[in-house]
Design a protein around this motif. Structure first.
Motif, PDB file in Angstrom:
ATOM      1  N   GLY A   1       0.821  -1.204   0.000  1.00 44.03           N
ATOM      2  CA  GLY A   1       0.000   0.000   0.000  1.00 44.03           C
ATOM      3  C   GLY A   1       0.856   1.256   0.000  1.00 44.03           C
ATOM      4  O   GLY A   1       0.569   2.222  -0.716  1.00 44.03           O
ATOM      5  N   TYR A   2       1.920   1.245   0.785  1.00 43.71           N
ATOM      6  CA  TYR A   2       2.835   2.387   0.826  1.00 43.71           C
ATOM      7  C   TYR A   2       3.506   2.599  -0.526  1.00 43.71           C
ATOM      8  O   TYR A   2       3.629   3.720  -1.004  1.00 43.71           O
ATOM      9  N   ALA A   3       3.930   1.505  -1.150  1.00 42.29           N
ATOM     10  CA  ALA A   3       4.586   1.608  -2.447  1.00 42.29           C
ATOM     11  C   ALA A   3       3.626   2.176  -3.491  1.00 42.29           C
ATOM     12  O   ALA A   3       4.009   3.029  -4.295  1.00 42.29           O
ATOM     13  N   GLU A   4       2.377   1.709  -3.483  1.00 43.99           N
ATOM     14  CA  GLU A   4       1.398   2.227  -4.435  1.00 43.99           C
ATOM     15  C   GLU A   4       1.150   3.711  -4.191  1.00 43.99           C
ATOM     16  O   GLU A   4       1.025   4.490  -5.136  1.00 43.99           O
ATOM     17  N   TRP A   5       1.080   4.115  -2.933  1.00 46.00           N
ATOM     18  CA  TRP A   5       0.874   5.520  -2.590  1.00 46.00           C
ATOM     19  C   TRP A   5       2.054   6.373  -3.043  1.00 46.00           C
ATOM     20  O   TRP A   5       1.889   7.426  -3.642  1.00 46.00           O
ATOM     21  N   SER A   6       3.263   5.894  -2.757  1.00 43.00           N
ATOM     22  CA  SER A   6       4.449   6.699  -3.069  1.00 43.00           C
ATOM     23  C   SER A   6       4.705   6.798  -4.563  1.00 43.00           C
ATOM     24  O   SER A   6       5.300   7.766  -5.025  1.00 43.00           O
ATOM     25  N   GLU A   7       4.250   5.804  -5.334  1.00 40.90           N
ATOM     26  CA  GLU A   7       4.478   5.807  -6.774  1.00 40.90           C
ATOM     27  C   GLU A   7       3.302   6.377  -7.559  1.00 40.90           C
ATOM     28  O   GLU A   7       3.404   6.565  -8.766  1.00 40.90           O
ATOM     29  N   ALA A   8       2.194   6.658  -6.880  1.00 41.58           N
ATOM     30  CA  ALA A   8       0.993   7.136  -7.562  1.00 41.58           C
ATOM     31  C   ALA A   8       1.181   8.570  -8.065  1.00 41.58           C
ATOM     32  O   ALA A   8       1.965   9.343  -7.508  1.00 41.58           O
ATOM     33  N   ASP A   9       0.447   8.874  -9.104  1.00 40.27           N
ATOM     34  CA  ASP A   9       0.410  10.241  -9.610  1.00 40.27           C
ATOM     35  C   ASP A   9      -0.576  10.997  -8.721  1.00 40.27           C
ATOM     36  O   ASP A   9      -1.776  10.958  -8.924  1.00 40.27           O
TER      37      ASP A   9
END
Length: 59
Positions: free
Chosen positions: A25-33
């Motif tokens: 979840g953190y990775a998706e958040w940090s990589e999201a536009d």
């Protein structure tokens, strides 16, 4: 004799899976536009909901 019971083994495995889900979840958040108003919580909750569903299917 080992002091690890099937229950403690299951709890340990679920905690590791929970840690992985949160990291995902953190990775998706940090990589999201995203912009400055996007928060981590929705991403983490989605990942942890997946863990909750998976653990419920175990019985």
């Amino acid at each position: 004799m080992s002091s690890i019971t099937p229950v403690s083994r299951g709890v340990t495995q679920l905690s590791l899976v929970g840690k992985y889900r949160f990291k995902r979840g953190y990775a998706e958040w940090s990589e999201a536009d995203r912009d400055a108003t996007d928060e981590l919580a929705p991403y983490a909750l989605t990942a942890l909901d997946e863990l909750r569903a998976a653990s419920a299917s175990l019985g």
